[in-house]
Design a protein around this motif. Structure first.
Motif, mmCIF file in Angstrom:
data_model
loop_
_atom_site.group_PDB
_atom_site.id
_atom_site.type_symbol
_atom_site.label_atom_id
_atom_site.label_comp_id
_atom_site.label_asym_id
_atom_site.label_seq_id
_atom_site.Cartn_x
_atom_site.Cartn_y
_atom_site.Cartn_z
ATOM 1 N N ALA A 155 0.803 -1.225 0.000
ATOM 2 C CA ALA A 155 0.000 0.000 0.000
ATOM 3 C C ALA A 155 0.834 1.273 0.000
ATOM 4 N N SER A 156 2.028 1.227 0.556
ATOM 5 C CA SER A 156 2.813 2.469 0.610
ATOM 6 C C SER A 156 3.613 2.694 -0.665
ATOM 7 N N GLY A 157 3.608 1.717 -1.582
ATOM 8 C CA GLY A 157 4.346 1.881 -2.836
ATOM 9 C C GLY A 157 3.567 2.751 -3.820
ATOM 10 N N GLY A 158 4.121 2.941 -5.011
ATOM 11 C CA GLY A 158 3.497 3.813 -5.998
ATOM 12 C C GLY A 158 2.101 3.345 -6.381
ATOM 13 N N VAL A 159 1.982 2.100 -6.834
ATOM 14 C CA VAL A 159 0.678 1.584 -7.258
ATOM 15 C C VAL A 159 -0.273 1.531 -6.068
ATOM 16 N N GLY A 160 0.229 0.988 -4.950
ATOM 17 C CA GLY A 160 -0.629 0.789 -3.778
ATOM 18 C C GLY A 160 -1.203 2.093 -3.256
ATOM 19 N N ILE A 177 -2.642 -2.745 3.382
ATOM 20 C CA ILE A 177 -1.701 -3.738 3.917
ATOM 21 C C ILE A 177 -0.300 -3.212 3.611
ATOM 22 N N SER A 178 0.448 -2.906 4.677
ATOM 23 C CA SER A 178 1.784 -2.339 4.475
ATOM 24 C C SER A 178 2.745 -2.913 5.494
ATOM 25 N N SER A 179 3.954 -3.185 5.017
ATOM 26 C CA SER A 179 4.973 -3.699 5.937
ATOM 27 C C SER A 179 5.684 -2.567 6.684
ATOM 28 N N LYS A 180 5.362 -1.310 6.344
ATOM 29 C CA LYS A 180 6.056 -0.179 6.988
ATOM 30 C C LYS A 180 5.198 0.417 8.107
ATOM 31 N N ALA A 181 5.634 0.263 9.353
ATOM 32 C CA ALA A 181 4.878 0.814 10.488
ATOM 33 C C ALA A 181 4.764 2.328 10.361
ATOM 34 N N SER A 238 -4.660 -8.894 -9.453
ATOM 35 C CA SER A 238 -3.230 -9.156 -9.222
ATOM 36 C C SER A 238 -2.419 -8.355 -10.214
ATOM 37 N N LEU A 239 -1.531 -7.487 -9.682
ATOM 38 C CA LEU A 239 -0.707 -6.732 -10.637
ATOM 39 C C LEU A 239 0.755 -6.646 -10.274
ATOM 40 N N GLY A 240 1.161 -7.181 -9.124
ATOM 41 C CA GLY A 240 2.561 -7.006 -8.764
ATOM 42 C C GLY A 240 3.195 -8.255 -8.167
ATOM 43 N N ASN A 241 4.504 -8.165 -7.998
ATOM 44 C CA ASN A 241 5.243 -9.318 -7.492
ATOM 45 C C ASN A 241 6.337 -8.916 -6.507
ATOM 46 N N ALA A 242 6.139 -7.780 -5.799
ATOM 47 C CA ALA A 242 7.186 -7.305 -4.891
ATOM 48 C C ALA A 242 7.500 -8.323 -3.792
ATOM 49 N N GLY A 263 -6.149 -10.610 -13.666
ATOM 50 C CA GLY A 263 -4.799 -10.082 -13.874
ATOM 51 C C GLY A 263 -4.827 -8.711 -14.529
ATOM 52 N N ILE A 264 -3.876 -7.881 -14.126
ATOM 53 C CA ILE A 264 -3.780 -6.530 -14.675
ATOM 54 C C ILE A 264 -2.443 -6.385 -15.402
ATOM 55 N N ASN A 265 -2.487 -5.983 -16.662
ATOM 56 C CA ASN A 265 -1.261 -5.661 -17.386
ATOM 57 C C ASN A 265 -1.431 -4.256 -17.955
ATOM 58 N N ALA A 266 -0.555 -3.374 -17.527
ATOM 59 C CA ALA A 266 -0.723 -1.956 -17.857
ATOM 60 C C ALA A 266 -0.394 -1.617 -19.302
ATOM 61 N N ASP A 267 0.141 -2.576 -20.049
ATOM 62 C CA ASP A 267 0.493 -2.262 -21.443
ATOM 63 C C ASP A 267 -0.741 -2.415 -22.330
HETATM 64 N N1 NAP Z 1 1.015 -5.584 -13.968
HETATM 65 C C1 NAP Z 1 1.432 -4.401 -14.373
HETATM 66 O O1 NAP Z 1 1.199 -3.979 -15.507
HETATM 67 C C2 NAP Z 1 2.184 -3.569 -13.398
HETATM 68 C C3 NAP Z 1 2.217 -2.174 -13.534
HETATM 69 C C4 NAP Z 1 2.880 -1.417 -12.537
HETATM 70 C C5 NAP Z 1 3.510 -2.075 -11.485
HETATM 71 N N2 NAP Z 1 3.491 -3.446 -11.441
HETATM 72 C C6 NAP Z 1 4.111 -4.151 -10.319
HETATM 73 O O2 NAP Z 1 3.428 -3.753 -9.130
HETATM 74 C C7 NAP Z 1 4.329 -3.813 -8.029
HETATM 75 C C8 NAP Z 1 4.372 -2.471 -7.314
HETATM 76 O O3 NAP Z 1 4.943 -1.504 -8.180
HETATM 77 P P1 NAP Z 1 5.323 -0.064 -7.626
HETATM 78 O O4 NAP Z 1 5.840 0.712 -8.780
HETATM 79 O O5 NAP Z 1 4.215 0.422 -6.785
HETATM 80 O O6 NAP Z 1 6.567 -0.448 -6.679
HETATM 81 P P2 NAP Z 1 7.036 0.234 -5.305
HETATM 82 O O7 NAP Z 1 6.727 1.683 -5.312
HETATM 83 O O8 NAP Z 1 8.417 -0.250 -5.073
HETATM 84 O O9 NAP Z 1 6.050 -0.457 -4.246
HETATM 85 C C9 NAP Z 1 6.111 -1.822 -3.936
HETATM 86 C C10 NAP Z 1 5.609 -1.997 -2.519
HETATM 87 O O10 NAP Z 1 5.459 -3.388 -2.253
HETATM 88 C C11 NAP Z 1 5.721 -3.618 -0.898
HETATM 89 N N3 NAP Z 1 6.786 -4.621 -0.767
HETATM 90 C C12 NAP Z 1 8.065 -4.541 -1.173
HETATM 91 N N4 NAP Z 1 8.741 -5.654 -0.869
HETATM 92 C C13 NAP Z 1 7.844 -6.453 -0.261
HETATM 93 C C14 NAP Z 1 7.920 -7.746 0.295
HETATM 94 N N5 NAP Z 1 9.047 -8.463 0.264
HETATM 95 N N6 NAP Z 1 6.829 -8.265 0.855
HETATM 96 C C15 NAP Z 1 5.653 -7.570 0.857
HETATM 97 N N7 NAP Z 1 5.535 -6.358 0.349
HETATM 98 C C16 NAP Z 1 6.606 -5.803 -0.205
HETATM 99 C C17 NAP Z 1 6.164 -2.320 -0.278
HETATM 100 O O11 NAP Z 1 5.004 -1.706 0.274
HETATM 101 P P3 NAP Z 1 4.670 -1.825 1.835
HETATM 102 O O12 NAP Z 1 5.948 -1.529 2.555
HETATM 103 O O13 NAP Z 1 3.621 -0.788 2.036
HETATM 104 O O14 NAP Z 1 4.199 -3.214 2.085
HETATM 105 C C18 NAP Z 1 6.595 -1.499 -1.468
HETATM 106 O O15 NAP Z 1 6.506 -0.120 -1.216
HETATM 107 C C19 NAP Z 1 5.689 -4.251 -8.608
HETATM 108 O O16 NAP Z 1 5.821 -5.638 -8.474
HETATM 109 C C20 NAP Z 1 5.566 -3.848 -10.066
HETATM 110 O O17 NAP Z 1 6.431 -4.595 -10.874
HETATM 111 C C21 NAP Z 1 2.848 -4.177 -12.363
#
Ligand code: NAP
Length: 327
Positions: A155-160, A177-181, A238-242, A263-267
């Motif tokens: 949630a604290s990331g860009g997409v979230g 849902i965020s891992s950052k207190a 589902s759009l990410g794999n962090a 599934g979400i694909n931004a392209d």
């Molecule tokens: N499908 C698509 O087309 C598409 C488009 C854009 C992005 N994405 C994907 O979406 C994801 C997020 O992108 P973003 O640009 O928002 O990245 P980001 O700004 O780096 O945010 C990712 C967030 O995921 C959480 N995170 C990181 N490591 C983690 C771990 N080991 N376990 C649980 N949570 C973790 C953290 O948030 P918290 O600390 O708050 O938990 C982090 O801020 C990436 O995987 C990216 O590749 C996919």
């Protein structure tokens, strides 16, 4: 011109800021002076060798860019137009946005919609677009504001963060849902009703319904636990794999509750882009968008990427070029 250029390093890539000739850019009908380019998790993986993202070396990094058209061999664009380009291979198999200049096929270029400045469009970037695409999909699958919240991971990331703000703006209760207190004030400020950690999701593969659906930027075990707590006829985008790419779950959410995993694909194709960007300029536009992004210089890119892969960045970081660069 200066560019964050990724060279081959074994099976992956390694980026560095270089001087290069504009004539060495990949070809395209439209030449653009970049004004802003967001730094995404995928860019960080590509630039720091975290995954084999780059398909053709060397390649300028950056899967998105906002800028001003310099020249166009295509009648749809003219010098001075404010445009955005994302996906379509930029920063992967075609020189990308983390550079002072970009040259791309006209079919990849979109005019910035009315209602958004160039800086606002860049602040949203791929992150805002992906969050909006996920919100739009959940609405199409029948999610509407009600008693149960929508869960948002990473949630604290860009997409979230954008997903939290957009859902709250539409009247949904949001469970972040965020891992950052220390991200709790940030997330409640965006409109989250409650903030929990991935650990608070428990370890059940199927449990009581706690949310009507969700947007998952984390993947791996986080996605499995989000599915486990989804209500009847709910949906998870589902759009990410962090947090990982593997998904270990059961069929129970699907066969006992009719849950949809989408599934979400931004392209996306250009029609979808135009429709979603129009929503980003209107009902999905977060408040005070100008305050959302940290603007950094091109030289700061490696440091931002390292912090991003370490999960230490919050919200959006965008590179400003030319007069838009920080002093
Ligand atoms: N499908 C698509 O087309 C598409 C488009 C854009 C992005 N994405 C994907 O979406 C994801 C997020 O992108 P973003 O640009 O928002 O990245 P980001 O700004 O780096 O945010 C990712 C967030 O995921 C959480 N995170 C990181 N490591 C983690 C771990 N080991 N376990 C649980 N949570 C973790 C953290 O948030 P918290 O600390 O708050 O938990 C982090 O801020 C990436 O995987 C990216 O590749 C996919």
């Amino acid at each position: 011109m200066k560019a964050y250029r990724i060279e081959k390093d074994g099976k992956v890539g390694r980026g560095v800021v270089v001087d290069m000739a504009e004539s060495d850019l990949d070809p395209g009908e439209v030449s653009i002076a970049t004004r802003f380019a967001g730094i995404n998790y995928k860019d960080a993986l590509a630039g720091l060798g975290g995954a084999p993202i780059i398909r053709r070396f060397p390649c300028n990094g950056g899967i998105e860019a906002v800028g001003t058209v310099l020249t166009s061999e295509d009648a749809r664009f003219a010098p001075g137009d404010s445009v955005i380009v994302h996906g379509r291979g930029i920063g992967v198999s075609h020189d990308g946005g983390l550079a002072e200049r970009l040259r791309v096929p006209a079919d990849w270029v979109m005019a910035i919609p009315g209602g958004l400045t160039a800086q606002e469009a860049a602040t949203l970037g791929v992150a805002g677009y992906s969050a909006a695409l996920a919100v739009d999909r959940l609405e199409a699958l029948g999610l509407a504001p009600g008693d149960l919240p929508v869960a948002v991971s990473g949630a604290s990331g860009g997409v979230g963060a954008f997903a939290v703000a957009m859902l709250a703006g539409l009247g949904f209760q949001v469970l972040a849902i965020s891992s950052k207190a220390d991200a709790v004030p940030f997330l409640t400020g965006l409109g989250a009703a409650e903030v929990i950690t991935p650990g608070d999701l428990g370890d059940k593969t199927f449990g009581p319904a706690r949310w009507c659906g969700g947007i998952d930027a984390a993947g791996g075990p986080v996605l499995a636990k989000m599915l486990a707590g989804t209500d009847r006829d709910g949906a998870i985008a589902s759009l990410g794999n962090a947090a990982g790419v593997e998904l270990t779950t059961t069929v129970l959410p699907f066969i006992l509750r009719g849950v949809t995993l989408t599934g979400i694909n931004a392209d996306s194709d250009m029609n979808t882009r135009r429709r979603i960007w129009a929503r980003l300029a209107n009902d999905l536009k977060p408040d005070r968008l100008a305050d959302w992004a940290d603007i950094v210089a091109l030289r700061d890119v490696p440091d931002v990427m390292a912090r991003m892969l370490d999960g230490q960045t919050t919200g959006r970081t965008i590179v400003g070029f030319g007069n838009d660069a920080p002093t």
